[in-house]
Design a protein around this motif. Structure first.
Motif, mmCIF file in Angstrom:
data_model
loop_
_atom_site.group_PDB
_atom_site.id
_atom_site.type_symbol
_atom_site.label_atom_id
_atom_site.label_comp_id
_atom_site.label_asym_id
_atom_site.label_seq_id
_atom_site.Cartn_x
_atom_site.Cartn_y
_atom_site.Cartn_z
ATOM 1 N N MET A 1 60.242 45.757 12.167
ATOM 2 C CA MET A 1 61.078 46.326 12.937
ATOM 3 C C MET A 1 60.407 46.412 14.409
ATOM 4 O O MET A 1 59.079 46.702 14.483
ATOM 5 N N GLU A 2 60.971 46.143 15.457
ATOM 6 C CA GLU A 2 60.556 46.152 16.727
ATOM 7 C C GLU A 2 61.073 47.270 17.500
ATOM 8 O O GLU A 2 62.363 47.467 17.617
ATOM 9 N N ILE A 3 60.495 48.044 17.810
ATOM 10 C CA ILE A 3 60.772 49.161 18.774
ATOM 11 C C ILE A 3 60.167 49.074 20.246
ATOM 12 O O ILE A 3 58.976 49.214 20.490
ATOM 13 N N PRO A 4 61.112 48.715 21.268
ATOM 14 C CA PRO A 4 60.407 48.749 22.507
ATOM 15 C C PRO A 4 59.713 49.796 23.053
ATOM 16 O O PRO A 4 60.414 50.977 22.915
ATOM 17 N N PHE A 5 58.508 49.935 23.833
ATOM 18 C CA PHE A 5 57.839 50.949 23.968
ATOM 19 C C PHE A 5 57.630 51.151 25.360
ATOM 20 O O PHE A 5 58.347 52.288 25.853
ATOM 21 N N TYR A 6 56.927 50.177 25.983
ATOM 22 C CA TYR A 6 56.901 50.506 27.798
ATOM 23 C C TYR A 6 56.785 49.031 28.217
ATOM 24 O O TYR A 6 56.334 48.073 27.417
ATOM 25 N N CYS A 7 57.111 49.035 29.608
ATOM 26 C CA CYS A 7 56.979 47.757 30.315
ATOM 27 C C CYS A 7 56.210 47.997 31.515
ATOM 28 O O CYS A 7 56.560 49.145 32.240
ATOM 29 N N GLU A 8 55.147 47.267 31.662
ATOM 30 C CA GLU A 8 54.217 47.678 32.737
ATOM 31 C C GLU A 8 54.199 46.627 33.821
ATOM 32 O O GLU A 8 54.083 45.187 33.591
ATOM 33 N N PRO A 9 54.330 46.988 35.145
ATOM 34 C CA PRO A 9 54.220 45.919 36.297
ATOM 35 C C PRO A 9 52.858 45.002 36.350
ATOM 36 O O PRO A 9 52.038 45.677 36.080
ATOM 37 N N PHE A 10 52.962 44.020 36.724
ATOM 38 C CA PHE A 10 51.814 43.320 37.123
ATOM 39 C C PHE A 10 51.648 43.413 38.492
ATOM 40 O O PHE A 10 52.497 43.363 39.490
ATOM 41 N N HIS A 11 50.242 43.129 38.918
ATOM 42 C CA HIS A 11 49.930 43.106 40.374
ATOM 43 C C HIS A 11 48.957 41.717 40.522
ATOM 44 O O HIS A 11 48.670 41.265 39.462
ATOM 45 N N VAL A 12 48.779 41.523 41.705
ATOM 46 C CA VAL A 12 47.960 39.960 41.762
ATOM 47 C C VAL A 12 46.488 40.489 42.403
ATOM 48 O O VAL A 12 46.516 41.276 43.194
ATOM 49 N N TYR A 13 45.660 40.196 41.709
ATOM 50 C CA TYR A 13 44.104 40.191 42.259
ATOM 51 C C TYR A 13 43.475 38.877 42.876
ATOM 52 O O TYR A 13 43.703 37.984 42.173
ATOM 53 N N VAL A 14 43.451 38.945 44.206
ATOM 54 C CA VAL A 14 42.955 37.819 44.857
ATOM 55 C C VAL A 14 41.472 37.765 45.422
ATOM 56 O O VAL A 14 40.756 38.998 45.529
ATOM 57 N N ALA A 15 40.860 36.560 45.319
ATOM 58 C CA ALA A 15 39.565 36.627 46.071
ATOM 59 C C ALA A 15 39.665 36.926 47.373
ATOM 60 O O ALA A 15 40.626 36.958 48.146
ATOM 61 N N LYS A 16 38.478 37.404 47.905
ATOM 62 C CA LYS A 16 38.470 38.010 49.426
ATOM 63 C C LYS A 16 38.830 36.562 50.282
ATOM 64 O O LYS A 16 39.423 37.050 51.455
ATOM 65 N N ASP A 17 38.649 35.408 49.870
ATOM 66 C CA ASP A 17 39.162 34.293 50.956
ATOM 67 C C ASP A 17 40.291 33.736 50.564
ATOM 68 O O ASP A 17 40.567 32.489 51.167
ATOM 69 N N CYS A 18 41.238 34.540 49.719
ATOM 70 C CA CYS A 18 42.508 33.954 49.329
ATOM 71 C C CYS A 18 43.649 34.738 49.867
ATOM 72 O O CYS A 18 44.167 35.792 49.433
ATOM 73 N N LEU A 19 44.038 34.560 50.959
ATOM 74 C CA LEU A 19 45.157 35.005 51.573
ATOM 75 C C LEU A 19 44.936 36.683 51.634
ATOM 76 O O LEU A 19 46.012 37.323 51.307
ATOM 77 N N LEU A 20 43.771 37.092 52.080
ATOM 78 C CA LEU A 20 43.376 38.401 52.112
ATOM 79 C C LEU A 20 44.506 39.230 53.174
ATOM 80 O O LEU A 20 44.540 40.323 52.910
ATOM 81 N N LYS A 21 44.892 38.423 53.973
ATOM 82 C CA LYS A 21 45.673 39.334 55.152
ATOM 83 C C LYS A 21 47.066 39.476 55.010
ATOM 84 O O LYS A 21 47.971 40.240 55.588
ATOM 85 N N MET A 22 47.593 38.716 53.777
ATOM 86 C CA MET A 22 48.936 38.902 53.451
ATOM 87 C C MET A 22 49.275 40.365 52.771
ATOM 88 O O MET A 22 48.502 40.545 51.855
ATOM 89 N N PRO A 23 50.212 41.170 53.111
ATOM 90 C CA PRO A 23 50.717 42.333 52.614
ATOM 91 C C PRO A 23 51.194 42.282 51.226
ATOM 92 O O PRO A 23 51.154 43.222 50.444
ATOM 93 N N LYS A 24 51.963 41.103 50.988
ATOM 94 C CA LYS A 24 52.531 40.698 49.431
ATOM 95 C C LYS A 24 52.313 39.407 48.944
ATOM 96 O O LYS A 24 51.638 38.711 49.775
ATOM 97 N N PHE A 25 52.315 39.383 47.750
ATOM 98 C CA PHE A 25 51.926 38.147 47.213
ATOM 99 C C PHE A 25 53.076 37.403 46.708
ATOM 100 O O PHE A 25 54.296 38.055 46.026
ATOM 101 N N ASN A 26 53.492 35.853 46.978
ATOM 102 C CA ASN A 26 54.607 35.287 46.775
ATOM 103 C C ASN A 26 53.826 34.023 45.935
ATOM 104 O O ASN A 26 53.080 33.453 46.430
#
Length: 312
Positions: free
Chosen positions: A156-181
């Motif tokens: 039996m499967e009982i849905p428990f919770y859903c957890e959002p993902f965030h993006v972790y980027v390297a310092k030289d990887c689009l650091l100035k962008m406010p959001k990730f696409n």
């Protein structure tokens, strides 16, 4: 005929192997074979066909196995009913939990649970989602907690919770962008962990769609992926409950996700369909729910649990 003999029959059917069944039951293989033969002589029918390659139940055996499962379930129900009427939570409880989930729940859960329910002998094991299902099927654990999408007929499967993902980027990887696409990192390195980030419906959907620069890490932890990104560049995706584990400097490398992509992982509680320990399961969920942010918890959690036990 004894309850012990019925347990032996179920174990033989579960493993379809005398050596494995004997090991699980903590008896010798000759002892198990002798006890089965004694029961077959008593019933006057053969319960299992044996060969060097396999062990499988006969038509008579399937009937006995079904009845044995019902009898043992009803036997357990007696103790559980008494405990329920006494409003007690006691006995043993074994939990199997995915390794990418455990770090955010178990340290606090174990302390809170053992403090709240000192009469329960608690055992917790980290295991992959498929092993959670297999361990439940073999009754090696009582409750499983793993990424959604693991299915089995008797589970039996009982849905428990859903957890959002965030993006972790390297310092030289689009650091100035406010959001990730995701489309903005077409040629960058994406480091992902197969078990927790790129599986079934819980997956970050573009994991399946893109092949350029993709690196699948078969094992390890979220913390390991973060270190890989810090050293090798690129990016990874991390669950929201990992954010408190980051240093102040690392938090500067976290970005929210935008775009039409699945950006969360869902976690499910798994139990056998013949599970009858309502108060025990309720106690587990209550303690875990006190650790998980309320906004993540499935709104139908308690209704689904009540419905599951109402049908029994």
């Amino acid at each position: 005929m004894t309850l012990q003999q019925l347990k032996y029959v179920i174990a033989i059917d579960r493993y379809r192997n005398f050596a494995k069944a004997a090991a699980e039951l903590d008896v010798t293989q000759p002892t198990l074979s002798a006890l089965l033969l004694k029961l077959e002589n008593e019933l006057g029918v053969r319960l299992f066909e044996r060969s060097n390659k396999c062990v499988r139940p006969t038509a008579f055996g399937k009937t006995v196995i079904r009845q044995a499962e019902q009898i043992l379930s009803q036997t357990e129900l007696i103790s559980e009913t008494i405990a329920e009427q006494k409003k007690e939570v006691s006995g043993s409880l074994s939990i199997g939990i995915g390794p990418s989930i455990a770090p955010y729940l178990m340290p606090w859960f174990i302390k809170k649970y053992t403090d709240s329910y000192p009469d329960v002998k608690l055992t917790v094991n980290e295991m992959r989602g498929d092993m959670v299902i297999e361990s439940l099927r073999l009754e090696k654990i009582d409750v499983g907690i793993a990424i959604s999408g693991n299915t089995a007929q008797e589970i039996m499967e009982i849905p428990f919770y859903c957890e959002p993902f965030h993006v972790y980027v390297a310092k030289d990887c689009l650091l100035k962008m406010p959001k990730f696409n995701p489309a903005d990192l077409l040629h960058e390195k994406m480091w992902i962990m197969k078990e927790s980030q790129c599986m079934r419906e819980s997956a970050f959907s573009f994991c399946k769609k893109r092949s350029i620069g993709r690196h699948i890490y078969e094992a390890g932890s979220i913390e390991t992926l973060i270190r890989i990104v810090d050293i090798n560049g690129g990016f990874t995706i991390i669950p929201e409950m990992h954010l408190p584990f980051l240093t102040d400097a690392q938090r500067e490398n976290v970005r929210p996700i935008e775009g039409e992509y699945v950006s969360q992982r869902c976690v499910t509680i798994y139990v056998r369909k013949d599970f009858i320990r309502y108060r025990m399961l309720k106690s587990v969920i209550e303690i875990m729910s006190s650790i998980i942010p309320r906004k993540m918890i499935d709104i139908g959690l308690h209704e689904n649990i009540a419905l599951f036990f109402k049908k029994k």
